[in-house]
Scaffold this active site. Structure first.
Site, PDB file in Angstrom:
ATOM      1  CD  GLU A  15      27.372  -8.896   8.314  1.00 34.18           C
ATOM      2  OE1 GLU A  15      26.912  -9.462   7.314  1.00 34.18           O
ATOM      3  OE2 GLU A  15      28.241  -8.014   8.238  1.00 34.18           O
ATOM      4  CG  ASN A  66      31.067  -7.540  14.307  1.00 28.74           C
ATOM      5  OD1 ASN A  66      31.127  -6.500  14.962  1.00 28.74           O
ATOM      6  ND2 ASN A  66      31.459  -7.610  13.041  1.00 28.74           N
ATOM      7  CG  HIS A 113      29.497  -0.596   7.776  1.00 27.98           C
ATOM      8  ND1 HIS A 113      30.800  -0.297   7.429  1.00 27.98           N
ATOM      9  CD2 HIS A 113      29.516  -1.893   8.170  1.00 27.98           C
ATOM     10  CE1 HIS A 113      31.555  -1.366   7.600  1.00 27.98           C
ATOM     11  NE2 HIS A 113      30.800  -2.345   8.057  1.00 27.98           N
ATOM     12  CD  GLU A 124      32.596  -4.910  10.116  1.00 26.44           C
ATOM     13  OE1 GLU A 124      32.041  -4.562   9.052  1.00 26.44           O
ATOM     14  OE2 GLU A 124      32.576  -6.080  10.520  1.00 26.44           O
ATOM     15  CG  ASP A 157      32.503   2.489   6.547  1.00 25.28           C
ATOM     16  OD1 ASP A 157      31.377   2.281   7.035  1.00 25.28           O
ATOM     17  OD2 ASP A 157      32.978   1.813   5.613  1.00 25.28           O
TER      18      ASP A 157
END
Ligand code: 9MR
Length: 462
Positions: A171, A214, A251, A280, A282
């Site tokens: 990030e 990432n 996400h 990650e 979701d």
């Protein structure tokens, strides 16, 4: 260590566990309507891990060490996943809370669990502005450079041979339209070169690890952040800065849905010569709409040969970092959700779900779908219902069609529909099944231009 992966440009070998190779037979069949394709799934894979592995991918979950003592949690993890990411325990504040004092105890419990199950281990994350202990924020330039490189070195040496892929930097870019680097302590003190310095250090410590950058909100190809990350990776590749992989956190929610051009984004990064991983995943939501988005993400990964696997950010909705959004594949009772079945079936598996972790005794069943006939305007589907290890008195499952499809006929079951008309619940109309027994029901779908396979819900037995 046996679970390590060699770094290479394409998708990596997945999982050290030997899994049974399964064959999906596709045969041609002549019917009154002409030549049609019938997909007969002979013992298709019934877990995410097996189905992903058959596609040359891994399927992972983020794990919290504190949950490993919960039997349903661990049973679901061990059954369905072949890769693990520590949700929090490998972050800087967990591993080096004060300068020079490393504590690997919690992270090692996760690593040990992964090793005992033959699962891959993703390393998350070496350098990140968040979950960073206060002492790092206060360092001057030279001290910060030393501390960053020492942290990378000590952590990577500890997990050398166990962690196949590392999120080296996490990030580092701002949200919004600027495409600028995030204003972190690393950026402020070390300037633009800190990211490549982190990657160069990482490569020198473990030349076999897959080194990833990432980030999140890098899904839509045209967004400024996606473009900024792409430009950095392209620059690294062209100058020989050691980067092997880009992680897409993924996400998603209603304000940030899965973009239409998601596979384009993955492919464009892959075309730079790096591996891509969905790290990650979701997706906020429920039911069919959530299932369709999960299926779409899975399909996007399968469409890109350099997409080596998918990690979902947790095992069960109840422990998700945003639990109120119910963003995962298993509900709070470890029942497989429609999203689970969408992923499994997109991976070529069927059935699955493990019969749920609830307290409904031994009664359990699984379902699988195949198209049996197709004409110019419609197709017939068959759902096979199988009892688990115990006899069952009755069963039910759902079949969701995709508008403007409509179900025009059914046979061998007792159907009912929800208010939208898209979700058919089919119940046994002739009693139960003996242990291991099976039956099937069928239906005709008017395609109305949409030939997508219907989505099955989980099978409920009593
Ligand atoms: O899921 C993690 C949650 O338990 C932590 O409280 C949070 C702290 O920032 O981090 C969450 O995981 C994040 C991941 O490490 C990096 N990408 C975003 C994830 C969700 O916030």
């Amino acid at each position: 260590m046996s679970t390590a992966h060699q770094r290479r440009s394409g998708p990596r070998r997945v999982g050290s566990r030997i899994r049974t190779a399964v064959v999906t037979a596709v045969v041609g069949a002549l019917t009154a309507g002409g030549l049609v394709a019938t997909a007969g799934t002979a013992s298709a894979q019934s877990t995410l891990a097996d189905a992903a592995e058959a596609q040359g991918r891994y399927f992972g979950a983020a794990v919290a060490a504190g949950r490993l003592g919960e039997s349903d949690y661990t049973a679901t993890l061990d059954r369905e996943f072949n890769s693990v990411t520590a949700e929090n325990s490998m972050k800087w504040e967990s591993l080096q809370p004060s300068r020079g004092n490393f504590d690997f105890s919690t992270a090692d419990r996760i690593a040990e669990h992964a090793r005992s199950q033959g699962m891959d281990l993703r390393g998350h994350t070496l350098v990140w502005h968040s979950q960073l202990p206060g002492w790092v924020e206060n360092l001057g330039t030279n001290d910060l450079r030393t501390a960053m490189n020492n942290h990378i070195t000590t952590v990577m040496e500890h997990y050398q041979g166990q962690v196949g892929s590392w999120d080296v930097v996490n990030e580092a870019f701002q949200d919004g339209g600027s495409g600028a680097r995030r204003d972190s302590v690393f950026q402020r003190r070390l300037g633009n070169s800190w990211i490549e310095e982190a990657f160069r250090t990482a490569r020198s410590v473990d030349p076999n690890a897959t080194l990833c950058y990432n980030d999140y909100n890098t899904d839509a190809w045209n967004s400024a952040k996606t473009q900024a990350v792409y430009d950095m990776v392209a620059d690294f590749v062209s100058r020989g800065v050691p980067i092997d992989c880009v992680g897409f956190q993924a996400h998603f929610n209603s304000g940030n849905p899965v973009p239409e051009n998601y596979h384009t984004t993955l492919q464009n990064f892959a075309d730079l010569g790096v591996e891509v991983q969905i790290t990650e995943l979701d997706i906020a939501g429920s039911g069919e709409s959530q299932a369709q988005q999960y299926g779409g993400v899975t399909q996007a990964c399968l469409a890109v040969s350099a997409c080596s696997g998918i990690t979902v950010w947790g095992v069960t909705d109840k422990y998700s970092w945003r639990s109120e959004d119910t963003p995962l594949l298993f509900d709070g009772d470890y029942n497989a959700k429609p999203a689970y079945h969408a992923v499994l079936e997109t991976l070529g598996g069927s059935g699955g779900g493990g019969g749920g972790g609830g307290d409904d005794g031994d009664a359990a069943c699984t379902v699988s779908y195949e198209q049996t006939q197709r004409w110019g305007d419609r197709f017939n589907g068959r759902v096979t219902v199988r009892a688990g290890d115990a006899a069952i008195g009755s069963w039910s499952t759902t079949v969701t069609v995709h508008p403007p499809q409509e179900i025009s006929a059914t046979w061998n079951g007792d159907p009912s529909w929800d208010s939208s008309g898209d979700v058919m619940t089919m119940r046994s109309d002739s009693g139960g099944l003996p242990a291991g027994g099976q039956t099937s029901f069928g239906f005709t779908v008017m395609a109305n231009g949409n030939w997508a396979a219907p989505t099955l819900g989980s099978c409920t037995a009593s």
